[in-house]
Design an enzyme around this catalytic site. Structure first.
Site, PDB file in Angstrom:
ATOM      1  N   GLU A   1      -8.129  -5.232   4.994  1.00  0.00           N
ATOM      2  CA  GLU A   1      -7.940  -4.884   3.589  1.00  0.00           C
ATOM      3  C   GLU A   1      -6.758  -5.634   2.983  1.00  0.00           C
ATOM      4  O   GLU A   1      -6.792  -6.010   1.816  1.00  0.00           O
ATOM      5  CB  GLU A   1      -7.746  -3.369   3.464  1.00  0.00           C
ATOM      6  CG  GLU A   1      -9.069  -2.630   3.678  1.00  0.00           C
ATOM      7  CD  GLU A   1      -8.907  -1.142   3.934  1.00  0.00           C
ATOM      8  OE1 GLU A   1      -8.504  -0.778   5.065  1.00  0.00           O
ATOM      9  OE2 GLU A   1      -9.169  -0.354   3.028  1.00  0.00           O
TER      10      GLU A   1
ATOM     11  N   ASP B   1      -8.388  12.680  16.284  1.00  0.00           N
ATOM     12  CA  ASP B   1      -8.452  11.315  16.797  1.00  0.00           C
ATOM     13  C   ASP B   1      -9.624  11.152  17.763  1.00  0.00           C
ATOM     14  O   ASP B   1      -9.723  11.870  18.757  1.00  0.00           O
ATOM     15  CB  ASP B   1      -7.128  10.968  17.498  1.00  0.00           C
ATOM     16  CG  ASP B   1      -7.004   9.481  17.774  1.00  0.00           C
ATOM     17  OD1 ASP B   1      -7.920   8.908  18.393  1.00  0.00           O
ATOM     18  OD2 ASP B   1      -5.987   8.898  17.371  1.00  0.00           O
TER      19      ASP B   1
ATOM     20  N   ARG C   1      -2.593  -2.080  -3.457  1.00  0.00           N
ATOM     21  CA  ARG C   1      -3.789  -1.248  -3.307  1.00  0.00           C
ATOM     22  C   ARG C   1      -3.649  -0.074  -4.285  1.00  0.00           C
ATOM     23  O   ARG C   1      -2.650   0.643  -4.266  1.00  0.00           O
ATOM     24  CB  ARG C   1      -3.862  -0.709  -1.889  1.00  0.00           C
ATOM     25  CG  ARG C   1      -5.002   0.265  -1.728  1.00  0.00           C
ATOM     26  CD  ARG C   1      -5.020   0.861  -0.347  1.00  0.00           C
ATOM     27  NE  ARG C   1      -6.180   1.723  -0.230  1.00  0.00           N
ATOM     28  CZ  ARG C   1      -6.152   2.921   0.345  1.00  0.00           C
ATOM     29  NH1 ARG C   1      -5.043   3.399   0.853  1.00  0.00           N
ATOM     30  NH2 ARG C   1      -7.246   3.639   0.418  1.00  0.00           N
TER      31      ARG C   1
ATOM     32  N   ARG D   1     -11.758  15.482   7.428  1.00  0.00           N
ATOM     33  CA  ARG D   1     -12.555  15.853   6.243  1.00  0.00           C
ATOM     34  C   ARG D   1     -13.969  16.244   6.651  1.00  0.00           C
ATOM     35  O   ARG D   1     -14.564  15.598   7.526  1.00  0.00           O
ATOM     36  CB  ARG D   1     -12.631  14.695   5.243  1.00  0.00           C
ATOM     37  CG  ARG D   1     -11.321  14.342   4.610  1.00  0.00           C
ATOM     38  CD  ARG D   1     -11.553  13.392   3.430  1.00  0.00           C
ATOM     39  NE  ARG D   1     -10.318  12.793   2.975  1.00  0.00           N
ATOM     40  CZ  ARG D   1     -10.031  11.497   3.087  1.00  0.00           C
ATOM     41  NH1 ARG D   1     -10.893  10.662   3.614  1.00  0.00           N
ATOM     42  NH2 ARG D   1      -8.881  11.034   2.636  1.00  0.00           N
TER      43      ARG D   1
ATOM     44  N   ASN E   1       0.872  -1.171   0.000  1.00  0.00           N
ATOM     45  CA  ASN E   1       0.000   0.000   0.000  1.00  0.00           C
ATOM     46  C   ASN E   1       0.910   1.222   0.000  1.00  0.00           C
ATOM     47  O   ASN E   1       1.454   1.598   1.034  1.00  0.00           O
ATOM     48  CB  ASN E   1      -0.887  -0.037   1.256  1.00  0.00           C
ATOM     49  CG  ASN E   1      -1.869   1.119   1.293  1.00  0.00           C
ATOM     50  OD1 ASN E   1      -1.828   2.015   0.444  1.00  0.00           O
ATOM     51  ND2 ASN E   1      -2.749   1.104   2.275  1.00  0.00           N
TER      52      ASN E   1
ATOM     53  N   GLY F   1     -10.966   1.616  12.528  1.00  0.00           N
ATOM     54  CA  GLY F   1     -10.477   2.078  13.836  1.00  0.00           C
ATOM     55  C   GLY F   1     -11.561   2.461  14.832  1.00  0.00           C
ATOM     56  O   GLY F   1     -11.587   1.951  15.955  1.00  0.00           O
TER      57      GLY F   1
ATOM     58  N   HIS G   1     -17.720   1.967   7.684  1.00  0.00           N
ATOM     59  CA  HIS G   1     -16.263   1.912   7.817  1.00  0.00           C
ATOM     60  C   HIS G   1     -15.847   3.247   8.442  1.00  0.00           C
ATOM     61  O   HIS G   1     -15.799   4.274   7.770  1.00  0.00           O
ATOM     62  CB  HIS G   1     -15.626   1.723   6.431  1.00  0.00           C
ATOM     63  CG  HIS G   1     -14.132   1.790   6.438  1.00  0.00           C
ATOM     64  ND1 HIS G   1     -13.329   0.695   6.238  1.00  0.00           N
ATOM     65  CD2 HIS G   1     -13.279   2.827   6.640  1.00  0.00           C
ATOM     66  CE1 HIS G   1     -12.059   1.048   6.316  1.00  0.00           C
ATOM     67  NE2 HIS G   1     -12.004   2.352   6.553  1.00  0.00           N
TER      68      HIS G   1
ATOM     69  N   HIS H   1     -12.675   3.114  -0.105  1.00  0.00           N
ATOM     70  CA  HIS H   1     -12.674   2.050   0.919  1.00  0.00           C
ATOM     71  C   HIS H   1     -13.369   0.803   0.367  1.00  0.00           C
ATOM     72  O   HIS H   1     -13.880  -0.025   1.128  1.00  0.00           O
ATOM     73  CB  HIS H   1     -13.436   2.454   2.210  1.00  0.00           C
ATOM     74  CG  HIS H   1     -12.829   3.574   2.968  1.00  0.00           C
ATOM     75  ND1 HIS H   1     -13.599   4.570   3.551  1.00  0.00           N
ATOM     76  CD2 HIS H   1     -11.546   3.858   3.264  1.00  0.00           C
ATOM     77  CE1 HIS H   1     -12.799   5.424   4.173  1.00  0.00           C
ATOM     78  NE2 HIS H   1     -11.551   5.026   4.017  1.00  0.00           N
TER      79      HIS H   1
ATOM     80  N   GLY I   1     -10.414   8.171   7.811  1.00  0.00           N
ATOM     81  CA  GLY I   1     -11.373   8.426   6.743  1.00  0.00           C
ATOM     82  C   GLY I   1     -12.573   7.547   7.048  1.00  0.00           C
ATOM     83  O   GLY I   1     -12.418   6.503   7.677  1.00  0.00           O
TER      84      GLY I   1
HETATM   85  P1  ADP Z   1      -7.235   4.906   8.683  1.00  0.00           P
HETATM   86  O1  ADP Z   1      -8.391   5.569   8.002  1.00  0.00           O
HETATM   87  O2  ADP Z   1      -6.063   5.802   8.860  1.00  0.00           O
HETATM   88  O3  ADP Z   1      -6.903   3.518   8.150  1.00  0.00           O
HETATM   89  P2  ADP Z   1      -8.067   3.498  11.075  1.00  0.00           P
HETATM   90  O4  ADP Z   1      -9.133   2.636  10.542  1.00  0.00           O
HETATM   91  O5  ADP Z   1      -6.806   2.883  11.538  1.00  0.00           O
HETATM   92  O6  ADP Z   1      -7.768   4.724  10.141  1.00  0.00           O
HETATM   93  O7  ADP Z   1      -8.713   4.317  12.299  1.00  0.00           O
HETATM   94  C1  ADP Z   1      -7.928   5.236  13.004  1.00  0.00           C
HETATM   95  C2  ADP Z   1      -8.832   5.966  13.960  1.00  0.00           C
HETATM   96  O8  ADP Z   1      -9.488   5.033  14.826  1.00  0.00           O
HETATM   97  C3  ADP Z   1      -8.067   6.857  14.914  1.00  0.00           C
HETATM   98  O9  ADP Z   1      -7.835   8.119  14.364  1.00  0.00           O
HETATM   99  C4  ADP Z   1      -9.008   6.934  16.082  1.00  0.00           C
HETATM  100  O10 ADP Z   1      -9.865   8.040  15.885  1.00  0.00           O
HETATM  101  C5  ADP Z   1      -9.823   5.687  16.013  1.00  0.00           C
HETATM  102  N1  ADP Z   1      -9.591   4.803  17.156  1.00  0.00           N
HETATM  103  C6  ADP Z   1      -8.669   3.841  17.312  1.00  0.00           C
HETATM  104  N2  ADP Z   1      -8.771   3.250  18.521  1.00  0.00           N
HETATM  105  C7  ADP Z   1      -9.799   3.859  19.160  1.00  0.00           C
HETATM  106  C8  ADP Z   1     -10.433   3.716  20.436  1.00  0.00           C
HETATM  107  N3  ADP Z   1     -10.008   2.813  21.313  1.00  0.00           N
HETATM  108  N4  ADP Z   1     -11.469   4.523  20.718  1.00  0.00           N
HETATM  109  C9  ADP Z   1     -11.889   5.437  19.841  1.00  0.00           C
HETATM  110  N5  ADP Z   1     -11.364   5.611  18.633  1.00  0.00           N
HETATM  111  C10 ADP Z   1     -10.329   4.847  18.280  1.00  0.00           C
END
Ligand code: ADP
Length: 398
Positions: free
Chosen positions: A385, A284, A91, A241, A7, A332, A208, A180, A212
């Site tokens: 993914e 975050d 990807r 975004r 990726n 996430g 998702h 996605h 993003g």
């Molecule tokens: P990306 O779009 O970069 O692939 P991810 O799917 O890895 O993102 O998600 C990252 C986001 O997940 C982080 O910015 C955070 O907001 C959120 N996240 C991760 N762990 C937690 C948690 N325990 N509680 C709340 N949000 C979380």
């Protein structure tokens, strides 16, 4: 069969080497600061410690060589020779209208990826660089392109057309594509398997929610609608975004703040979302959750807006499909933030869909989190993914 999954971003490269015998990850890693001073590779063999290696990586070519070297390294490597790698799955963010499925890379495929540069100016050039660097590093080894937009290609015109002068669609392919796709495709099919739904007729909504975020609706695993559009800017509120806004805001703010359209787009992509709503506190969700718990009003409002917007998309998709069997949370936030799942599900009572607080107290595993008598299943399904890319690659090169 061992498959290397790549990726490539403009200055980064993430990889996983997957053994398809048992779909296990043999090693994974990340090259950062490609083309910038201080390039570094972080390589983690399965069951081993993280290994960091700093070395100049002026281009993706050197980065991929570092990855090859790490994979066969006598102390940190997991294979004896790169000959053990059967194929590389990449990807690729934008496939335009040319690709509704993954393909083995040929000169024509590369030309088509290039044609989409203006649709994904940050991603597609890096994705192509990664492909070309792998071709150079491992001559004769098949490369497969897996497109983020492929899943959205099954949308009908009523879902993908913007109500703009038709000539923009004809001349520039301005339409909704969705992103996605690899994740939405993977999770919607996992939902069908996990819940034992009808593979032809199951109506599934996937949220998702990562940095993003996007929501999709599919029937029998085929995308009916999805929230991202020509670019990943459309749809729900994300980390940085804005998601959907009144497009006239662009002109209004450009005039007041003396910004160019490019600068305004940078604001919408990088400074908006929950980061914008919390006046710059954080993109975050963990930070927003923490601030909201302490009573920070902007954080509370940001969370409410986030849940509300996702819930409205779910409602829209239930209408679009005339029903829904399962609503899935992934990525996430979807996998880790029980508060987000609960906050969004709180709007779904009209569907007879109810979350079970005890079952919802979970992270990162396949689980039904709705009550036993819920009319619609609410499910937590971790996305993968890389595995989806590896599976497609295996299928195409077998
Ligand atoms: P990306 O779009 O970069 O692939 P991810 O799917 O890895 O993102 O998600 C990252 C986001 O997940 C982080 O910015 C955070 O907001 C959120 N996240 C991760 N762990 C937690 C948690 N325990 N509680 C709340 N949000 C979380």
């Amino acid at each position: 069969m061992k498959i290397l999954v790549m990726n490539c971003g403009s200055s980064s490269l993430k990889y996983q080497l997957i053994d398809m015998e048992n779909e296990s990850v043999l090693a994974k890693g990340l090259c950062e600061r490609i083309g910038i001073e201080g390039s570094v590779l972080t390589h983690t063999p399965a069951g081993g410690d993280k290994w960091k290696c700093e070395s100049p990586m002026p281009t993706h070519k050197e980065a991929i060589q570092m990855v090859m070297d790490a994979l066969v390294d006598k102390d940190h490597g997991v294979i004896a020779s790169t000959d053990e790698i059967s194929a590389v799955g990449h990807r690729v963010v934008h496939g335009g209208t040319a690709f509704s499925a993954s393909v083995v890379v040929t000169e024509e495929v590369k030309a088509a990826i290039k044609e989409c540069f203006d649709l994904a100016p940050l991603h597609n050039p890096a994705n192509l660089m990664g492909i070309e660097a792998c071709e150079a590093a491992m001559p004769g080894k098949p490369n497969v392109a897996v497109f983020d937009t492929a899943f959205g290609m099954s949308m009908e015109p009523k879902a993908y057309l913007y109500a703009l002068p038709y000539e923009y669609y004809e001349k520039y392919k301005v339409r909704r594509y969705g992103f996605h796709g690899t994740s939405h495709d993977f999770v919607s099919h996992e939902a069908i398997k996990f819940l034992g739904l009808d593979p032809e007729k199951a109506k599934v909504i996937v949220c998702h929610l990562g940095n993003g975020a996007s929501v999709s609706a599919s029937i029998g695993g085929k995308c009916v609608d999805t929230s991202m559009g020509l670019t990943p800017l459309e749809g729900v509120i994300m980390g940085t975004r804005s998601g959907d806004i009144d497009p006239a805001i662009v002109q209004f703010i450009c005039n007041h703040e003396n910004l160019s359209v490019d600068e305004m787009l940078n604001v919408l992509n990088k400074k908006s979302g929950v980061l914008g709503l919390t006046a710059g506190l954080s993109s975050d969700m963990r930070d927003i959750d923490e601030a909201a718990e302490k009573g920070d009003q902007k954080a509370i409002d940001a969370l409410e807006a986030y849940y509300f917007r996702v819930a409205k998309y779910i409602g829209g998709y239930v209408a679009a499909m005339n029903g829904v069997d399962a609503i899935c949370f992934t990525a996430g936030i979807g996998e880790n933030d029980k508060g987000a799942r609960k906050g969004i599900s709180a709007y779904l009572g009209y569907l007879g869909a109810f979350i079970d607080d005890e079952k919802n107290n979970v992270r990162g595993e396949n689980r039904i989190i709705s009550t036993d008598d819920s009319k619609v299943k609410i499910v937590l399904l971790p996305t993968n993914e890389e595995l989806a890319i590896a599976r497609d690659t295996q299928k195409l090169v077998k």
